[in-house]
Scaffold this active site. Structure first.
Site, PDB file in Angstrom:
ATOM      1  N   CYS A   8       1.045  -1.186   0.098  1.00 51.31           N
ATOM      2  CA  CYS A   8      -0.219  -0.158   0.431  1.00 51.31           C
ATOM      3  C   CYS A   8       1.392   1.525   0.023  1.00 51.31           C
ATOM      4  O   CYS A   8       0.017   2.480  -0.303  1.00 51.31           O
ATOM      5  CB  CYS A   8      -0.935  -0.201   0.994  1.00 51.31           C
ATOM      6  SG  CYS A   8      -2.167  -1.319   0.967  1.00 51.31           S
ATOM      7  N   HIS A  40      -3.229   7.093   2.493  1.00 51.54           N
ATOM      8  CA  HIS A  40      -4.075   5.800   1.859  1.00 51.54           C
ATOM      9  C   HIS A  40      -5.273   5.861   2.715  1.00 51.54           C
ATOM     10  O   HIS A  40      -5.399   6.147   3.518  1.00 51.54           O
ATOM     11  CB  HIS A  40      -2.930   5.490   2.180  1.00 51.54           C
ATOM     12  CG  HIS A  40      -3.078   3.588   2.119  1.00 51.54           C
ATOM     13  ND1 HIS A  40      -3.842   3.317   1.198  1.00 51.54           N
ATOM     14  CD2 HIS A  40      -3.234   2.141   2.914  1.00 51.54           C
ATOM     15  CE1 HIS A  40      -4.047   1.866   0.852  1.00 51.54           C
ATOM     16  NE2 HIS A  40      -3.599   1.521   2.333  1.00 51.54           N
ATOM     17  N   ASN A  52      -9.946  -0.031  -0.179  1.00 49.73           N
ATOM     18  CA  ASN A  52      -8.682   0.094  -0.371  1.00 49.73           C
ATOM     19  C   ASN A  52      -7.608  -0.439  -1.508  1.00 49.73           C
ATOM     20  O   ASN A  52      -8.143  -1.655  -1.718  1.00 49.73           O
ATOM     21  CB  ASN A  52      -8.146  -0.965   0.897  1.00 49.73           C
ATOM     22  CG  ASN A  52      -6.433  -1.140   0.606  1.00 49.73           C
ATOM     23  OD1 ASN A  52      -5.729  -0.069   0.022  1.00 49.73           O
ATOM     24  ND2 ASN A  52      -6.061  -1.300   2.112  1.00 49.73           N
TER      25      ASN A  52
HETATM   26  C1  LIG Z   1      -9.670  -5.114   9.644  1.00 50.75           C
HETATM   27  C2  LIG Z   1     -11.141  -3.667  10.851  1.00 50.75           C
HETATM   28  C3  LIG Z   1     -11.786  -3.216   9.667  1.00 50.75           C
HETATM   29  C4  LIG Z   1     -12.001  -4.229  11.888  1.00 50.75           C
HETATM   30  O1  LIG Z   1     -12.755  -3.434  12.177  1.00 50.75           O
HETATM   31  P1  LIG Z   1     -12.172  -4.070  13.902  1.00 50.75           P
HETATM   32  O2  LIG Z   1     -12.963  -3.159  14.881  1.00 50.75           O
HETATM   33  O3  LIG Z   1     -11.306  -4.335  14.289  1.00 50.75           O
HETATM   34  O4  LIG Z   1     -12.889  -5.487  14.564  1.00 50.75           O
HETATM   35  P2  LIG Z   1     -12.344  -6.513  14.720  1.00 50.75           P
HETATM   36  O5  LIG Z   1     -11.329  -7.378  13.779  1.00 50.75           O
HETATM   37  O6  LIG Z   1     -12.056  -6.653  16.256  1.00 50.75           O
HETATM   38  O7  LIG Z   1     -13.691  -7.859  15.082  1.00 50.75           O
HETATM   39  C5  LIG Z   1     -14.915  -7.192  15.282  1.00 50.75           C
HETATM   40  C6  LIG Z   1     -15.494  -8.040  15.239  1.00 50.75           C
HETATM   41  O8  LIG Z   1     -16.134  -8.543  13.440  1.00 50.75           O
HETATM   42  C7  LIG Z   1     -16.187  -9.443  13.118  1.00 50.75           C
HETATM   43  N1  LIG Z   1     -15.917  -8.649  11.453  1.00 50.75           N
HETATM   44  C8  LIG Z   1     -14.915  -8.871  10.760  1.00 50.75           C
HETATM   45  N2  LIG Z   1     -15.321  -8.823   9.435  1.00 50.75           N
HETATM   46  C9  LIG Z   1     -16.184  -8.532   9.518  1.00 50.75           C
HETATM   47  C10 LIG Z   1     -17.758  -8.624   8.146  1.00 50.75           C
HETATM   48  N3  LIG Z   1     -17.286  -8.378   7.087  1.00 50.75           N
HETATM   49  N4  LIG Z   1     -18.649  -8.189   8.767  1.00 50.75           N
HETATM   50  C11 LIG Z   1     -19.257  -8.441  10.139  1.00 50.75           C
HETATM   51  N5  LIG Z   1     -18.672  -8.653  10.832  1.00 50.75           N
HETATM   52  C12 LIG Z   1     -16.872  -8.715  11.093  1.00 50.75           C
HETATM   53  C13 LIG Z   1     -15.722 -10.114  13.762  1.00 50.75           C
HETATM   54  O9  LIG Z   1     -15.361 -11.563  13.127  1.00 50.75           O
HETATM   55  C14 LIG Z   1     -14.818  -9.725  15.040  1.00 50.75           C
HETATM   56  O10 LIG Z   1     -16.220 -10.649  15.383  1.00 50.75           O
HETATM   57  P3  LIG Z   1     -15.470 -11.582  17.186  1.00 50.75           P
HETATM   58  O11 LIG Z   1     -15.295  -9.952  17.787  1.00 50.75           O
HETATM   59  O12 LIG Z   1     -17.134 -11.442  17.293  1.00 50.75           O
HETATM   60  O13 LIG Z   1     -14.372 -11.858  17.040  1.00 50.75           O
HETATM   61  C15 LIG Z   1     -10.113  -3.316  11.031  1.00 50.75           C
HETATM   62  O14 LIG Z   1      -9.365  -3.474  12.370  1.00 50.75           O
HETATM   63  C16 LIG Z   1      -8.860  -2.296   9.730  1.00 50.75           C
HETATM   64  O15 LIG Z   1      -9.799  -1.218   9.480  1.00 50.75           O
HETATM   65  N6  LIG Z   1      -7.837  -2.758  10.282  1.00 50.75           N
HETATM   66  C17 LIG Z   1      -7.062  -2.603   9.874  1.00 50.75           C
HETATM   67  C18 LIG Z   1      -6.861  -3.083   8.147  1.00 50.75           C
HETATM   68  C19 LIG Z   1      -6.199  -1.941   6.916  1.00 50.75           C
HETATM   69  O16 LIG Z   1      -6.002  -0.737   7.488  1.00 50.75           O
HETATM   70  N7  LIG Z   1      -5.320  -3.015   7.054  1.00 50.75           N
HETATM   71  C20 LIG Z   1      -4.646  -2.149   5.757  1.00 50.75           C
HETATM   72  C21 LIG Z   1      -3.419  -1.697   5.573  1.00 50.75           C
HETATM   73  S1  LIG Z   1      -3.071  -1.450   4.322  1.00 50.75           S
END
Ligand SMILES: CC(C)(COP(=O)(O)OP(=O)(O)OC[C@H]1O[C@@H](n2cnc3c(N)ncnc32)[C@H](O)[C@@H]1OP(=O)(O)O)[C@@H](O)C(=O)NCCC(=O)NCCS
EC number: 2.3.1.180
Length: 323
Positions: free
Chosen positions: A113, A250, A280
């Site tokens: 990224c 980004h 993204n």
């Molecule tokens: C991926 C992301 C959106 C998840 O959000 P979050 O608030 O951290 O959520 P969590 O990972 O804590 O997950 C919370 C719950 O949602 C669930 N969940 C994950 N994806 C889901 C989806 N698409 N729909 C519904 N629920 C989802 C998880 O399984 C978890 O359930 P649990 O509590 O029963 O285990 C977030 O962590 C994020 O944006 N991270 C950075 C990713 C990023 O920027 N990557 C690229 C870098 S270049």
């Protein structure tokens, strides 16, 4: 001194738009969850005939047109991508061929990224070092091809697309009032590999593999890394957040963008956000965001613009330029 000045920019997106609701029958998710946690509302997904090379070529042609240039005017192509058409040759060389260029040189840059930020910093060095006069810097990705479409924690986050700028050697005074690239700061740290990677490759599995991510872990590190590298860039240029006209980060997650801008003291109205439209798109996200903010008249000639990205590796970096 020589400055690498933006002469044109452009973008290209796949025809098909996939809305959050389109995932509801595929994995257990909802439009509400995706919007609340990420800010994403839709993303473009490439059809079979749309590739990193074809999207990159279209973005490159748009950037050339906007600068009143033709491929004959370009002597360097740097393509930032993690989803090349082939393992080799470099997709940049394929784009060079598609543009009808038999001169100059082209190569791919792989920093996930952060790829576009790395590519701008790299092209700037080639230009200032005298190896090139005009560079096409492209970010083009088809992440849809490496997603595990049954994994709800990743498949909803990414999209396909391409963006490009033309950087041109122009004389500058060496001061902060110059147009062009003014400062850059790049970082990487491979200790974080397992938090965001693709589980295949030519030298290991012999397959392309799928994207794997510990989203929460990435989130935890993102804001600190982003703000560190931006503060280093501010220090190098001798400016503060208040001097900025536009912050073009980004586009991975609206919450990461908001938290970074807040920590740096960058006013909300100076932040360009397109994650809602594109998801993204990895190395394409910054030039796609630039294209939106230039097309709608926000970013204008002479504006002070900060680009930033963070991604797999981890890699992260920032570039300050005057448009
Ligand atoms: C991926 C992301 C959106 C998840 O959000 P979050 O608030 O951290 O959520 P969590 O990972 O804590 O997950 C919370 C719950 O949602 C669930 N969940 C994950 N994806 C889901 C989806 N698409 N729909 C519904 N629920 C989802 C998880 O399984 C978890 O359930 P649990 O509590 O029963 O285990 C977030 O962590 C994020 O944006 N991270 C950075 C990713 C990023 O920027 N990557 C690229 C870098 S270049």
């Amino acid at each position: 001194m020589i400055r690498s000045v933006v002469r044109g920019n452009g973008a290209a997106l796949p025809r098909r738009i996939m809305k959050n609701a389109d995932f509801e029958g595929m994995v257990e998710t909802s439009d509400e969850w995706i919007v609340q946690r990420t800010g994403i509302r839709q993303r473009h997904v490439a059809a079979d005939d749309e590739t990193t090379a074809s999207l990159g070529e279209a973005a490159a042609r748009a950037a050339l047109d906007s600068g009143g240039l033709t491929p004959a005017d370009i002597d360097l192509i740097v393509l930032a991508t993690s989803t090349p058409n082939n393992t080799f040759p470099a997709t940049a060389v394929e784009i060079q061929n598609r543009l009808g260029m038999r001169h100059g040189f082209a190569f791919d840059m792989q920093a996930v990224c952060s790829g576009f930020v790395y590519a701008v910093a790299t092209a700037d060095l080639y230009i200032r070092g005298g190896l090139a006069k005009r560079a096409l810097v492209i970010g083009s990705e088809t992440f849809s091809r490496i997603l595990d479409w049954s994994d709800r924690s990743t498949c909803v986050l990414f999209g396909d697309g391409a963006g490009a700028v033309v950087l041109e050697a122009q004389d500058g005074t060496g001061g902060i009032a110059d147009r062009g690239v003014l400062a850059a700061s790049l970082r990487s740290d491979g200790v974080h590999k397992e938090k965001l990677f693709v589980d295949g490759g030519p030298s290991t599995t012999g397959t392309v593999g799928h994207l794997r991510m510990e989203g929460r872990e990435v989130f935890k590190h993102a804001v600190g890394m982003i703000t560190d590298v931006i503060e280093a860039t501010f220090a190098e240029a001798g400016i503060t957040a208040e001097d900025l006209d536009w912050f073009v980060p980004h586009q991975a997650n609206k919450r990461i963008i908001d938290a970074s801008a807040k920590k740096l003291g960058i006013a909300e109205e100076k932040v360009v956000v397109t994650v809602d439209l594109h998801g993204n798109t990895s190395a394409a996200s910054v030039p796609l965001a630039l294209s939106v903010a230039v097309a709608d008249g926000r970013i204008k000639k002479g504006d002070l613009v900060l680009l930033e990205a963070m991604g797999g590796g981890f890699t992260w970096g920032a570039v300050l330029l005057r448009w």
